[in-house]
Design a protein around this motif. Structure first.
Motif, PDB file in Angstrom:
ATOM      1  N   ARG A  39       0.145  -0.896  -0.202  1.00  0.00           N
ATOM      2  CA  ARG A  39      -0.168   0.413  -0.178  1.00  0.00           C
ATOM      3  C   ARG A  39       0.864   1.548   0.409  1.00  0.00           C
ATOM      4  O   ARG A  39       0.333   2.450  -1.124  1.00  0.00           O
ATOM      5  CB  ARG A  39      -1.422   0.207   1.323  1.00  0.00           C
ATOM      6  N   ASP A  40       1.667   1.031   0.877  1.00  0.00           N
ATOM      7  CA  ASP A  40       3.085   2.439   0.925  1.00  0.00           C
ATOM      8  C   ASP A  40       3.697   2.376  -0.411  1.00  0.00           C
ATOM      9  O   ASP A  40       3.794   3.858  -0.842  1.00  0.00           O
ATOM     10  CB  ASP A  40       3.691   2.582   2.196  1.00  0.00           C
ATOM     11  N   VAL A  41       4.231   1.471  -0.781  1.00  0.00           N
ATOM     12  CA  VAL A  41       5.756   1.909  -2.211  1.00  0.00           C
ATOM     13  C   VAL A  41       4.760   2.063  -2.646  1.00  0.00           C
ATOM     14  O   VAL A  41       5.387   2.013  -4.180  1.00  0.00           O
ATOM     15  CB  VAL A  41       6.263   0.406  -1.839  1.00  0.00           C
ATOM     16  N   GLY A  42       3.674   1.141  -3.345  1.00  0.00           N
ATOM     17  CA  GLY A  42       3.003   0.813  -4.748  1.00  0.00           C
ATOM     18  C   GLY A  42       3.137  -0.457  -5.280  1.00  0.00           C
ATOM     19  O   GLY A  42       3.239  -1.829  -4.786  1.00  0.00           O
ATOM     20  N   ASP A  43       3.985  -0.657  -6.819  1.00  0.00           N
ATOM     21  CA  ASP A  43       4.208  -1.350  -7.434  1.00  0.00           C
ATOM     22  C   ASP A  43       5.245  -2.274  -6.608  1.00  0.00           C
ATOM     23  O   ASP A  43       6.483  -2.380  -6.944  1.00  0.00           O
ATOM     24  CB  ASP A  43       4.695  -1.379  -8.808  1.00  0.00           C
ATOM     25  N   LEU A  44       5.225  -3.184  -5.762  1.00  0.00           N
ATOM     26  CA  LEU A  44       5.810  -4.319  -5.135  1.00  0.00           C
ATOM     27  C   LEU A  44       5.616  -5.639  -5.599  1.00  0.00           C
ATOM     28  O   LEU A  44       4.786  -6.113  -4.818  1.00  0.00           O
ATOM     29  CB  LEU A  44       6.578  -3.351  -3.672  1.00  0.00           C
ATOM     30  N   GLU A  45       6.742  -6.347  -6.001  1.00  0.00           N
ATOM     31  CA  GLU A  45       6.509  -7.773  -5.149  1.00  0.00           C
ATOM     32  C   GLU A  45       6.952  -8.118  -4.507  1.00  0.00           C
ATOM     33  O   GLU A  45       8.228  -8.220  -3.863  1.00  0.00           O
ATOM     34  CB  GLU A  45       7.106  -8.422  -7.368  1.00  0.00           C
ATOM     35  N   LEU A  46       7.108  -9.329  -3.635  1.00  0.00           N
ATOM     36  CA  LEU A  46       7.107 -10.186  -2.532  1.00  0.00           C
ATOM     37  C   LEU A  46       7.372 -10.671  -3.237  1.00  0.00           C
ATOM     38  O   LEU A  46       6.295 -11.811  -3.303  1.00  0.00           O
ATOM     39  CB  LEU A  46       5.818  -9.561  -1.455  1.00  0.00           C
ATOM     40  N   ILE A  47       8.496 -11.518  -2.919  1.00  0.00           N
ATOM     41  CA  ILE A  47       8.870 -12.782  -3.176  1.00  0.00           C
ATOM     42  C   ILE A  47      10.283 -13.947  -1.836  1.00  0.00           C
ATOM     43  O   ILE A  47      10.571 -12.789  -1.143  1.00  0.00           O
ATOM     44  CB  ILE A  47       9.830 -12.954  -3.794  1.00  0.00           C
ATOM     45  N   ASP A  48       9.313 -14.871  -1.315  1.00  0.00           N
ATOM     46  CA  ASP A  48      10.158 -15.851  -0.043  1.00  0.00           C
ATOM     47  C   ASP A  48      10.983 -15.961  -1.305  1.00  0.00           C
ATOM     48  O   ASP A  48      11.063 -17.109  -1.659  1.00  0.00           O
ATOM     49  CB  ASP A  48       8.515 -17.204  -0.075  1.00  0.00           C
ATOM     50  N   ALA A  49      12.001 -15.880   0.029  1.00  0.00           N
ATOM     51  CA  ALA A  49      13.793 -15.886  -0.417  1.00  0.00           C
ATOM     52  C   ALA A  49      13.748 -17.802  -0.305  1.00  0.00           C
ATOM     53  O   ALA A  49      14.563 -18.377  -0.512  1.00  0.00           O
ATOM     54  CB  ALA A  49      14.817 -16.131   0.005  1.00  0.00           C
ATOM     55  N   ARG A  50      13.026 -18.191   0.269  1.00  0.00           N
ATOM     56  CA  ARG A  50      13.064 -19.996   0.801  1.00  0.00           C
ATOM     57  C   ARG A  50      12.827 -20.699  -0.918  1.00  0.00           C
ATOM     58  O   ARG A  50      13.122 -21.794  -0.729  1.00  0.00           O
ATOM     59  CB  ARG A  50      12.328 -20.427   1.502  1.00  0.00           C
ATOM     60  N   GLN A  51      11.499 -19.669  -1.319  1.00  0.00           N
ATOM     61  CA  GLN A  51      11.329 -20.681  -2.575  1.00  0.00           C
ATOM     62  C   GLN A  51      12.337 -20.275  -3.842  1.00  0.00           C
ATOM     63  O   GLN A  51      12.668 -18.991  -4.075  1.00  0.00           O
ATOM     64  CB  GLN A  51       9.553 -20.031  -2.397  1.00  0.00           C
ATOM     65  N   GLU A  52      12.450 -21.963  -5.292  1.00  0.00           N
ATOM     66  CA  GLU A  52      13.044 -21.043  -5.727  1.00  0.00           C
ATOM     67  C   GLU A  52      12.453 -20.062  -7.066  1.00  0.00           C
ATOM     68  O   GLU A  52      11.338 -19.902  -7.291  1.00  0.00           O
ATOM     69  CB  GLU A  52      13.147 -22.235  -6.638  1.00  0.00           C
ATOM     70  N   SER A  53      13.175 -18.811  -7.707  1.00  0.00           N
ATOM     71  CA  SER A  53      13.161 -18.077  -7.793  1.00  0.00           C
ATOM     72  C   SER A  53      13.254 -17.531  -9.348  1.00  0.00           C
ATOM     73  O   SER A  53      15.510 -17.573  -8.746  1.00  0.00           O
ATOM     74  CB  SER A  53      12.262 -16.698  -6.936  1.00  0.00           C
ATOM     75  N   THR A  54      13.802 -16.168 -10.228  1.00  0.00           N
ATOM     76  CA  THR A  54      14.778 -15.578 -10.646  1.00  0.00           C
ATOM     77  C   THR A  54      15.274 -14.829 -10.124  1.00  0.00           C
ATOM     78  O   THR A  54      16.285 -14.692 -10.189  1.00  0.00           O
ATOM     79  CB  THR A  54      13.959 -14.897 -12.150  1.00  0.00           C
ATOM     80  N   ALA A  55      14.066 -14.306  -9.328  1.00  0.00           N
ATOM     81  CA  ALA A  55      15.400 -12.658  -7.970  1.00  0.00           C
ATOM     82  C   ALA A  55      16.568 -13.631  -7.166  1.00  0.00           C
ATOM     83  O   ALA A  55      17.464 -12.868  -6.812  1.00  0.00           O
ATOM     84  CB  ALA A  55      14.056 -12.606  -7.018  1.00  0.00           C
ATOM     85  N   ARG A  56      15.522 -15.205  -6.504  1.00  0.00           N
ATOM     86  CA  ARG A  56      16.855 -15.420  -5.682  1.00  0.00           C
ATOM     87  C   ARG A  56      18.181 -16.113  -6.476  1.00  0.00           C
ATOM     88  O   ARG A  56      18.793 -15.747  -5.955  1.00  0.00           O
ATOM     89  CB  ARG A  56      16.522 -16.582  -5.081  1.00  0.00           C
ATOM     90  N   ARG A  57      17.521 -16.667  -7.729  1.00  0.00           N
ATOM     91  CA  ARG A  57      19.104 -16.880  -8.545  1.00  0.00           C
ATOM     92  C   ARG A  57      19.694 -15.621  -9.269  1.00  0.00           C
ATOM     93  O   ARG A  57      21.321 -15.935  -9.572  1.00  0.00           O
ATOM     94  CB  ARG A  57      18.921 -17.570  -9.988  1.00  0.00           C
ATOM     95  N   GLU A  58      19.090 -14.615  -9.284  1.00  0.00           N
ATOM     96  CA  GLU A  58      20.526 -13.114  -9.474  1.00  0.00           C
ATOM     97  C   GLU A  58      20.634 -13.057  -8.387  1.00  0.00           C
ATOM     98  O   GLU A  58      22.211 -12.508  -8.704  1.00  0.00           O
ATOM     99  CB  GLU A  58      19.018 -12.259 -10.225  1.00  0.00           C
ATOM    100  N   LEU A  59      20.312 -13.661  -7.110  1.00  0.00           N
ATOM    101  CA  LEU A  59      21.819 -12.452  -5.565  1.00  0.00           C
ATOM    102  C   LEU A  59      21.977 -13.378  -5.957  1.00  0.00           C
ATOM    103  O   LEU A  59      22.951 -13.019  -5.244  1.00  0.00           O
ATOM    104  CB  LEU A  59      20.148 -12.758  -4.803  1.00  0.00           C
ATOM    105  N   SER A  60      22.404 -14.806  -6.299  1.00  0.00           N
ATOM    106  CA  SER A  60      23.160 -15.700  -5.236  1.00  0.00           C
ATOM    107  C   SER A  60      24.351 -15.632  -6.825  1.00  0.00           C
ATOM    108  O   SER A  60      24.955 -15.314  -6.447  1.00  0.00           O
ATOM    109  CB  SER A  60      22.699 -17.547  -5.983  1.00  0.00           C
TER     110      SER A  60
END
Length: 134
Positions: free
Chosen positions: A33-54
């Motif tokens: 609500r405060d930030v607007g367009d924000l995707e929330l991702i659980d770090a324990r689930q496989e995701s593109t974001a997690r691979r990128e961070l790794s």
């Protein structure tokens, strides 16, 4: 939607979905609500974001990560950025905005938050995220 919200780049927050403190922070902070367009991702689930961070060598066991546009910030820097984006609505958000508005203060307090999270996860018998392990 305000012009400021329309001009914000897309954002992604990667946080520990098994950590009660982290989940509560995300819920109470009313991030979407405060930030607007924000995707929330659980770090324990496989995701593109997690691979990128790794690939970038960002250890999610050391703190959550926030992508603003194409740029990642991690740990205390991510918390500081979220505090600056808060509208300050509600007691929790006002407290977080004040407490973490200073990058120096956030950097000093963040290790205590990280230690509290680590202790809580040990008590709950939850292992590390291990996003850097291949």
């Amino acid at each position: 939607m305000t012009p400021q919200e329309r001009s914000r780049p897309p954002m992604t927050l990667v946080y520990d979905g098994q950590c009660p403190m982290c989940r509560q922070f995300v819920r109470l902070h009313r991030l979407r609500r405060d930030v607007g367009d924000l995707e929330l991702i659980d770090a324990r689930q496989e995701s593109t974001a997690r691979r990128e961070l790794s690939t970038l060598g960002i250890d999610l066991d050391d703190g959550f990560a926030l992508r603003i546009g194409e740029h990642w910030v991690h740990g205390s820097e991510a918390l500081h950025h979220l505090a600056l984006m808060s509208t300050g609505s509600g007691l929790f958000n006002r407290l977080m905005a004040r407490l973490f508005a200073s990058p120096r203060r956030t950097a000093r307090l963040y290790p205590w938050l990280r230690a509290g999270r680590a202790m809580l996860l040990r008590l709950l018998r939850r292992g590390p995220i291990d996003n850097l392990r291949r």
